[in-house]
Write a protein that holds these residues in place. Structure first.
Motif, PDB file in Angstrom:
ATOM      1  N   ASP A 101      -4.716   5.720  -5.166  1.00  0.00           N
ATOM      2  CA  ASP A 101      -4.992   5.133  -6.484  1.00  0.00           C
ATOM      3  C   ASP A 101      -6.065   5.992  -7.151  1.00  0.00           C
ATOM      4  OD1 ASP A 101      -5.703   3.653  -8.717  1.00  0.00           O
ATOM      5  OD2 ASP A 101      -5.444   1.734  -7.694  1.00  0.00           O
ATOM      6  N   GLU A 165      -6.101   0.280   7.584  1.00  0.00           N
ATOM      7  CA  GLU A 165      -5.936  -0.245   6.221  1.00  0.00           C
ATOM      8  C   GLU A 165      -7.245  -0.191   5.437  1.00  0.00           C
ATOM      9  OE1 GLU A 165      -4.120  -4.083   6.376  1.00  0.00           O
ATOM     10  OE2 GLU A 165      -2.217  -3.303   7.128  1.00  0.00           O
ATOM     11  N   ASN A 168      -8.388   2.159   0.676  1.00  0.00           N
ATOM     12  CA  ASN A 168      -8.865   1.756  -0.649  1.00  0.00           C
ATOM     13  C   ASN A 168     -10.182   0.994  -0.616  1.00  0.00           C
ATOM     14  OD1 ASN A 168      -6.916   2.815  -2.509  1.00  0.00           O
ATOM     15  ND2 ASN A 168      -5.430   1.388  -1.627  1.00  0.00           N
ATOM     16  N   THR A 169     -10.857   0.966   0.546  1.00  0.00           N
ATOM     17  CA  THR A 169     -12.209   0.416   0.581  1.00  0.00           C
ATOM     18  C   THR A 169     -13.160   1.409  -0.080  1.00  0.00           C
ATOM     19  OG1 THR A 169     -12.654   1.389   2.739  1.00  0.00           O
ATOM     20  CG2 THR A 169     -11.732  -0.840   2.712  1.00  0.00           C
ATOM     21  N   TYR A 435      -7.073  -9.352  -2.567  1.00  0.00           N
ATOM     22  CA  TYR A 435      -6.705  -8.835  -3.889  1.00  0.00           C
ATOM     23  C   TYR A 435      -6.087  -7.454  -3.690  1.00  0.00           C
ATOM     24  CZ  TYR A 435      -7.088  -7.599  -8.844  1.00  0.00           C
ATOM     25  OH  TYR A 435      -6.822  -7.229 -10.122  1.00  0.00           O
ATOM     26  N   HIS A 436      -4.875  -7.461  -3.140  1.00  0.00           N
ATOM     27  CA  HIS A 436      -4.187  -6.177  -2.957  1.00  0.00           C
ATOM     28  C   HIS A 436      -2.798  -6.316  -3.572  1.00  0.00           C
ATOM     29  CE1 HIS A 436      -3.672  -2.219  -1.535  1.00  0.00           C
ATOM     30  NE2 HIS A 436      -2.986  -2.481  -0.430  1.00  0.00           N
ATOM     31  N   ARG A 437      -1.755  -6.013  -2.826  1.00  0.00           N
ATOM     32  CA  ARG A 437      -0.414  -5.998  -3.425  1.00  0.00           C
ATOM     33  C   ARG A 437       0.034  -7.384  -3.869  1.00  0.00           C
ATOM     34  NH1 ARG A 437       1.492  -2.407   1.674  1.00  0.00           N
ATOM     35  NH2 ARG A 437       0.359  -0.516   1.125  1.00  0.00           N
ATOM     36  N   THR A 440      -2.810  -9.248  -6.389  1.00  0.00           N
ATOM     37  CA  THR A 440      -2.796  -8.852  -7.801  1.00  0.00           C
ATOM     38  C   THR A 440      -1.709  -9.581  -8.583  1.00  0.00           C
ATOM     39  OG1 THR A 440      -1.408  -6.953  -7.172  1.00  0.00           O
ATOM     40  CG2 THR A 440      -3.761  -6.553  -7.401  1.00  0.00           C
ATOM     41  N   ASP A 457     -12.569 -10.753  -1.047  1.00  0.00           N
ATOM     42  CA  ASP A 457     -11.888  -9.626  -0.403  1.00  0.00           C
ATOM     43  C   ASP A 457     -12.902  -8.826   0.395  1.00  0.00           C
ATOM     44  OD1 ASP A 457     -10.430  -7.066   0.044  1.00  0.00           O
ATOM     45  OD2 ASP A 457      -8.972  -8.000  -1.309  1.00  0.00           O
ATOM     46  N   ASP A 459     -12.901  -5.687   0.681  1.00  0.00           N
ATOM     47  CA  ASP A 459     -13.141  -4.434  -0.024  1.00  0.00           C
ATOM     48  C   ASP A 459     -14.140  -4.659  -1.163  1.00  0.00           C
ATOM     49  OD1 ASP A 459     -13.127  -2.111  -1.424  1.00  0.00           O
ATOM     50  OD2 ASP A 459     -10.976  -1.998  -1.707  1.00  0.00           O
TER      51      ASP A 459
END
Length: 460
Positions: A101, A165, A168-169, A435-437, A440, A457, A459
């Motif tokens: 991203d 996983e 995206n942190t 709050y991921h796929r 959202t 979350d 993250d």
């Protein structure tokens, strides 16, 4: 190896074992049998590692050591295996590019530029001076040693971040940004060292032009071609998969023709198709290929190790490991702390980069002027540091908790504290966990309904 085995098994089975290993060593030397042996031994050692709850990457390296010259010496043509292993790097970086991203990466852009540049420069200087004055290397090999120590493994770290996983942190984005900048420096270093025996600032201009052209091609394809082509290809899952691989290898070939790393080409290819609505389908289909070839990469790493006189590399190896495991993370931790990042994210980013890069291996294997001591030390340091990285990721929180009192000191170095998260005192009607796929999608629907939502979350 056979003599060692004969000492620990009953004499009644010694002939069977001896005949078995003799059969393995007499197998035809071709790529089919080599890959077969790699997968068989990797599966056996990985099964044992999983049974005793150990990471798999060290198990693959051990399988390579068993098959290589240090033990059975079954596989001799390791050059072909290394070539196949590079495909693993291609698929891994391709998937990372798809999942990347860029909007989130922009949020840590200047930080990664500052941290990455200072870390590479300071580690290179330290490695050069230590090699020249403490290890007695000549000036040219001291330069090589500085470069070897300055870079971290993009393939290993991103694989482990993906497995956990954590791509995206906040610390994941910091790590990826630093690794990406390191790869840019590697491109310049390899282009200069492999292309000429003398350095001139004029050499940088063609590299910058080629890099601009590569990213321009990616932008134009993304803007005008990719969506239309893949919209039609998505009608068939097989065609979608094939088109994705075609895009990947188009950029790999362009990068190679431009004198860049094939890993950079694969990464740019992934970014090119990252915004497609079918990107997760592509990731799901490419991932098995990535896992297959990545396994061969780690086994090939073990295959490359052959130690002549271990006593001559023991001290250089110790110094290299001290720089890799302590000095490099310490530099990153200090810089991130000064820039205002909290101790948790600074520590996670720093400790994750404590290994040698696969590009360092390419460097020492490609240059004829590299000394035997530096070559063997680099290979062994890479194996040890990469294996330790798996354990570092596994026990990261335990290490952090042990060092917690010390790490609080580093937060005092901050020029300005960065806001990692926000705490709101106003009441919310709905609490959304994750709050991921999927998260959202829920949030988008709830926002349209004018609902107040508190998001929880891991993250930041």
């Amino acid at each position: 190896m056979l003599e060692a085995i004969s000492n620990i098994i009953p004499s009644s089975t010694q002939n069977v074992v001896t005949n078995f290993f003799s059969l393995l060593q007499n197998l035809p030397q071709n790529i089919l049998f080599d890959i077969g042996l790699i997968l068989i031994f990797a599966a056996i050692v990985a099964y044992i590692a999983k049974a005793i709850k150990q990471p798999l990457i060290p198990a693959y390296i051990i399988a390579g050591l068993i098959l290589g010259p240090l033990a059975l010496g079954i596989i001799h043509d390791s050059e072909i295996i290394r070539t196949i292993a590079e495909i693993g790097i291609i698929f891994l970086l391709f998937i990372v590019g798809i999942e990347m991203d860029l909007n989130k990466l922009k949020s840590v852009g200047w930080t990664t530029i500052i941290v990455g540049t200072l870390q590479v420069v300071l580690t290179f200087i330290a490695g050069y001076l230590i090699s020249l004055y403490a290890l007695g290397f000549d000036p040219l090999n001291s330069v090589y040693a500085g470069l070897v120590l300055a870079f971290s493994s993009t393939m290993i770290v991103i694989k482990l971040l993906s497995d956990e996983e954590e791509l995206n942190t906040l610390h994941g984005r910091l790590i990826i940004g630093i690794l990406f900048l390191q790869d840019v420096f590697v491109i310049f270093a390899l282009a200069i060292l492999l292309g000429t025996t003398t350095f001139s600032p004029a050499l940088i201009v063609p590299i910058l032009i080629k890099a601009f052209i590569l990213f321009l091609i990616a932008y134009l394809l993304n803007r005008y071609v990719v969506y239309r082509v893949f919209k039609f290809a998505a009608k068939s899952q097989e065609l979608l998969f094939l088109m994705a691989l075609a895009i990947c290898f188009v950029f790999v070939m362009i990068a190679y023709l431009f004198g860049f790393s094939i890993a950079i080409g694969a990464f740019v290819a992934g970014i090119t198709i990252a915004n497609l609505p079918y990107n997760m389908d592509i990731v799901g289909r490419v991932s098995p290929l990535k896992d297959f070839f990545a396994t061969i990469f780690f086994v090939a790493l073990g295959l490359q190790l052959g130690i002549g006189n271990f006593s001559t590399i023991l001290f250089p190896l110790l110094i290299f490991m001290l720089v890799i495991l302590f000095l490099k993370p310490f530099v990153i931790l200090i810089i991130l702390s000064i820039l205002g990042y909290d101790k948790r994210n600074s520590f996670a980013a720093a400790i994750s980069l404590a290994q040698i890069s696969e590009f360092s291996l390419i460097l020492v294997m490609s240059l004829a002027s590299v000394s035997e001591v530096l070559f063997t030390t680099t290979i062994l340091a890479a194996i040890i540091s990469i294996a330790l990285t798996s354990y570092i990721f596994k026990y990261e929180m335990k290490i952090y908790n042990i060092l917690f009192p010390v790490l609080k000191i580093f937060e005092k170095l901050a020029i300005k504290k960065r806001g990692i998260g926000r705490t709101r005192k106003d009441k919310k009607n709905i609490v959304l966990f994750g709050y991921h796929r999927i998260g959202t999608i829920f949030y988008s629907a709830l926002s349209k309904m004018k609902k107040k939502v508190l998001i929880v979350d891991f993250d930041p």
